[in-house]
Design an enzyme around this catalytic site. Structure first.
Site, PDB file in Angstrom:
ATOM      1  N   SER A 142       0.846  -1.192   0.000  1.00 27.69           N
ATOM      2  CA  SER A 142       0.000   0.000   0.000  1.00 27.69           C
ATOM      3  C   SER A 142       0.878   1.237   0.000  1.00 27.69           C
ATOM      4  O   SER A 142       2.011   1.213   0.508  1.00 27.69           O
ATOM      5  CB  SER A 142      -0.899  -0.001   1.242  1.00 27.69           C
ATOM      6  OG  SER A 142      -1.550   1.252   1.406  1.00 27.69           O
ATOM      7  N   TYR A 155      -2.799   0.867  10.593  1.00 23.22           N
ATOM      8  CA  TYR A 155      -2.758   0.274   9.251  1.00 23.22           C
ATOM      9  C   TYR A 155      -1.426   0.581   8.580  1.00 23.22           C
ATOM     10  O   TYR A 155      -0.776  -0.309   8.005  1.00 23.22           O
ATOM     11  CB  TYR A 155      -3.917   0.801   8.408  1.00 23.22           C
ATOM     12  CG  TYR A 155      -3.897   0.317   6.983  1.00 23.22           C
ATOM     13  CD1 TYR A 155      -4.245  -0.995   6.677  1.00 23.22           C
ATOM     14  CD2 TYR A 155      -3.519   1.158   5.937  1.00 23.22           C
ATOM     15  CE1 TYR A 155      -4.218  -1.460   5.372  1.00 23.22           C
ATOM     16  CE2 TYR A 155      -3.487   0.709   4.633  1.00 23.22           C
ATOM     17  CZ  TYR A 155      -3.838  -0.605   4.349  1.00 23.22           C
ATOM     18  OH  TYR A 155      -3.804  -1.057   3.051  1.00 23.22           O
TER      19      TYR A 155
END
Length: 252
Positions: A142, A155
């Protein structure tokens, strides 16, 4: 022989689209094991496979929970070819909101799935790849593993950890004929935002008024970004496919 691919996290999103893309490839060169934490969620994947006309035997669904080493081992044992040529570590969870309101259970769950779950999966499949001196590992990364994003502290921490994990393996594995690639996604139009651990924001009552206001503004910003700029998952699957086919795949 067909290329045997095992993908984690296929109930929706990138995992589902990648499984379909490979299973329906015109070359018919892929045998895909699409794994799901809960097989009761296989309906959308099964229906999409039928509508895409995936050839018989090109797609098989297995139960695999990356939080459970026994579950990972059981899925590996059910691969009838006895090998996995391409492992796609895609299972993941998100956590959105002010850090101070996130419950310990939600934090632990995200780290368990995103980091420890990836480690468990690699531990199960890497030894055979190294023994055979052949294999590809594709990991769903990501942009949150390259830069800190507001209200995504846990996250991002998990995705930064995945970057370090894959960088370390990328140095070690090539002499064994095994290559690792990170697919570092930006916003993708999937149900990921709807499946956030603990819901969007956590217990906001525990945050101060200014932080709650900032979070509200950030949520509106996210909605606009996903509406205007998010990629279609089909586009992302083509990046996975390019990494899978590359003679000398890049780390990123």
């Amino acid at each position: 022989d067909r290329t045997v691919v095992l993908i984690t996290g296929c109930s929706s999103g990138i995992g589902l689209h990648l499984a379909l893309r490979l299973a329906s490839d015109p070359s018919r060169r892929f045998k895909v094991y699409a794994t799901l934490r809960d097989l009761r969620a296989q309906g959308p994947l099964r229906e999409a496979a039928q509508s895409r006309g995936c050839p018989p035997g090109s797609l098989e669904m297995l139960q695999l929970d990356v939080r459970d080493a026994d579950s990972v081992a059981a899925a590996r044992a059910r691969v009838t070819e006895g090998r996995v040529d391409v492992l796609v570590c895609n299972a993941g969870r998100g956590l959105l909101g002010p850090l101070e309101v996130q419950e310990a259970g939600a934090v632990g769950s995200v780290l368990d799935v995103n980091v420890a779950g990836t480690v468990r999966t690699l531990q199960a499949f890497l030894p055979d790849m190294k023994r055979r001196r052949s294999g590809r590992v594709l990991v769903t990364g990501s942009m949150g593993g390259l830069m800190g994003l507001p209200f995504n502290a846990v996250y991002c921490a998990s995705k930064f950890a995945i970057e370090g994990l894959c960088e370390s393996l990328a140095v070690l594995l090539p002499p064994f004929g095994v290559h690792v690639s990170l697919i570092e996604c930006g916003p993708v139009r999937t149900a990921f935002q709807e499946k956030l651990e603990g819901g969007p924001g956590g217990a906001l009552d525990g945050a101060d008024a200014e932080t709650r206001d900032l979070f509200s503004r950030y949520q509106r910003h996210l909605e606009r970004i996903f509406h205007e700029a998010a990629q279609d998952p089909e586009e992302v699957t083509e990046v996975f496919l390019a990494a899978l086919r590359a003679p000398r795949p890049a780390l990123r």
